[in-house]
Scaffold this active site. Structure first.
Site, PDB file in Angstrom:
ATOM      1  N   GLY A  64      37.130  82.535  47.078  1.00  0.00           N
ATOM      2  CA  GLY A  64      38.059  81.693  46.319  1.00  0.00           C
ATOM      3  C   GLY A  64      37.170  80.287  46.443  1.00  0.00           C
TER       4      GLY A  64
ATOM      5  N   ASP B 284      40.681  76.715  53.796  1.00  0.00           N
ATOM      6  CA  ASP B 284      41.596  77.142  54.840  1.00  0.00           C
ATOM      7  C   ASP B 284      41.194  76.602  56.506  1.00  0.00           C
ATOM      8  OD1 ASP B 284      43.022  78.609  53.120  1.00  0.00           O
ATOM      9  OD2 ASP B 284      42.152  80.664  53.718  1.00  0.00           O
TER      10      ASP B 284
ATOM     11  N   ARG C 131      68.667  65.986  50.181  1.00  0.00           N
ATOM     12  CA  ARG C 131      68.201  67.537  50.194  1.00  0.00           C
ATOM     13  C   ARG C 131      67.191  67.761  51.407  1.00  0.00           C
ATOM     14  NH1 ARG C 131      67.354  68.526  43.939  1.00  0.00           N
ATOM     15  NH2 ARG C 131      69.616  69.221  43.527  1.00  0.00           N
TER      16      ARG C 131
ATOM     17  N   ARG D  91      46.176  81.378  54.831  1.00  0.00           N
ATOM     18  CA  ARG D  91      46.228  82.598  55.322  1.00  0.00           C
ATOM     19  C   ARG D  91      46.892  82.617  56.810  1.00  0.00           C
ATOM     20  NH1 ARG D  91      40.472  85.365  54.632  1.00  0.00           N
ATOM     21  NH2 ARG D  91      39.913  83.615  55.923  1.00  0.00           N
TER      22      ARG D  91
END
Ligand code: F6P
Length: 344
Positions: free
Chosen positions: A12, A125, A160, A169
């Site tokens: 990626g 990540d 909200r 991951r």
């Protein structure tokens, strides 16, 4: 004879890949090394999609996300090793600089050393073993933090709960870094399965305490205690086929049934990989590119450029291939979140 070095990006994309390409290329071209780019990761090796890299072409690309060389996280090497090596020989390069993640390096390790390699660890990540940090992570955290800061306005306007899903991951670094930087109310990590009861009690207490809105940052790999992470889909042939995702929407629907809050969710997805690299990521890739260019000139094959204890240094590529580096239970960022009263 002039040395010839090939460059490839695999897996990626991550903001900073172009910084590695520009920095390493400039150093090597200045040293008189001939450079060739392999397009689209492993797919470019199999299809022979090679192109010379010139100084003019890489000038200024460091500020762009994506990768000038293209990439792919679909194609695997397993079972096609002989074909890969034959293509590599045709290219006639002395060595290959690869910026990739664990999947890329695991795939290349099946070549048994037939291709002289230099590694550059890459993933937003931040979960690669062997390095303290990976480029792209800081940029991804900025996207998360900016999004949470922005979404707080609409959460407060409507009273909200807004739930922001991050990538990562099985590691919660992006949710933790981005959630902390934006002072989120709740940060849910894969490493810390949460209690549904405790989360509901926390939300109710906040509402009773007069909070207008609540910001939850959830990592795509997070799950409640005793439950499995939410799988979005599979990419067959990918070094890691399972794509996680969907937890934010599930959480939103469930929270509405358990509390008096309305809930909405936002999945940041590939926006986390699409922003121009931050200054921190630019410095990191500049330094790593300079070092990997040195390593190529020294023919330090089998080594990777890594970041350890505040410095760019070298380590065997095999050290990048350990299990994912996940957030330790007592990590200082976790303790800081707890000190701030964040539900984590
Ligand atoms: O490993 C990087 C990463 O962006 C993960 O955070 C995410 O789960 C995955 O890649 C998404 O992959 P793809 O680009 O195939 O959708």
């Amino acid at each position: 004879m002039t040395a010839k070095i090939a460059l490839m990006t695999g897996g990626g994309d991550a903001p900073g890949l172009n910084g590695i390409i520009e920095s390493a290329s400039k150093c090597l071209l200045q040293a008189g090394v001939e450079l060739v780019g392999i397009r689209d990761g492993f797919e470019g090796v199999f299809s022979g999609n090679f192109r010379p890299i010139t100084a003019r072409e890489v000038e200024g690309i460091h500020s762009q996300a994506g990768t000038y060389l293209g990439t792919s996280n679909k194609s695997a090497v397993k079972g096609r090793e002989a074909e890969f090596i034959a293509q590599w020989k045709k290219l006639g390069a002395d060595g290959l600089i690869v910026a990739g993640g664990d999947g890329t390096f695991a795939a290349l390790s099946s070549l048994g050393g037939a291709v002289p390699l230099l590694g550059v660890p890459k993933t937003i990540d931040n979960d690669l073993s062997g390095t303290d940090v990976t480029f792209g992570f800081d940029t991804a955290c900025s996207v998360v933090a900016d999004s949470v800061d922005a979404l707080r306005a609409t959460a407060d306007a409507h009273r909200r709960i807004m739930i922001v899903e991050t990538m990562g991951r099985t590691a919660g670094w992006i949710a933790l870094g981005g959630g902390l930087a934006s002072y989120a109310d709740v940060i849910l990590l894969p490493e810390r399965p949460f209690s549904r009861r405790a989360l509901v009690d926390f939300a109710k207490a906040r509402q009773q305490g007069g909070a207008r809105g609540l910001m939850i940052v959830v990592s795509e790999g997070a799950s409640a205690q005793g439950e499995d992470p939410t799988v979005a889909f599979r990419v067959e042939g990918s070094p890691e086929a399972v794509r996680l995702g969907g937890i934010a929407e599930r959480l939103a629907r469930w929270i509405e049934t358990e509390t008096a809050w309305e809930a909405r969710h936002v999945v940041l997805g590939h926006l986390q990989r699409s922003r121009q690299p931050t200054t921190t990521d630019r410095f990191l890739t500049l330094a790593m590119g300079v070092e990997v260019a040195r390593m190529a000139q020294e023919r330090a094959w089998g080594q990777a450029v890594v970041y350890r204890a505040g410095h760019v240094t070298r380590a065997p590529i095999t050290e990048l291939m350990g299990p994912p580096r996940r957030v330790p239970a007592d990590h200082r960022w976790v303790r800081m979140a707890q000190a701030l009263g964040i539900f984590i």
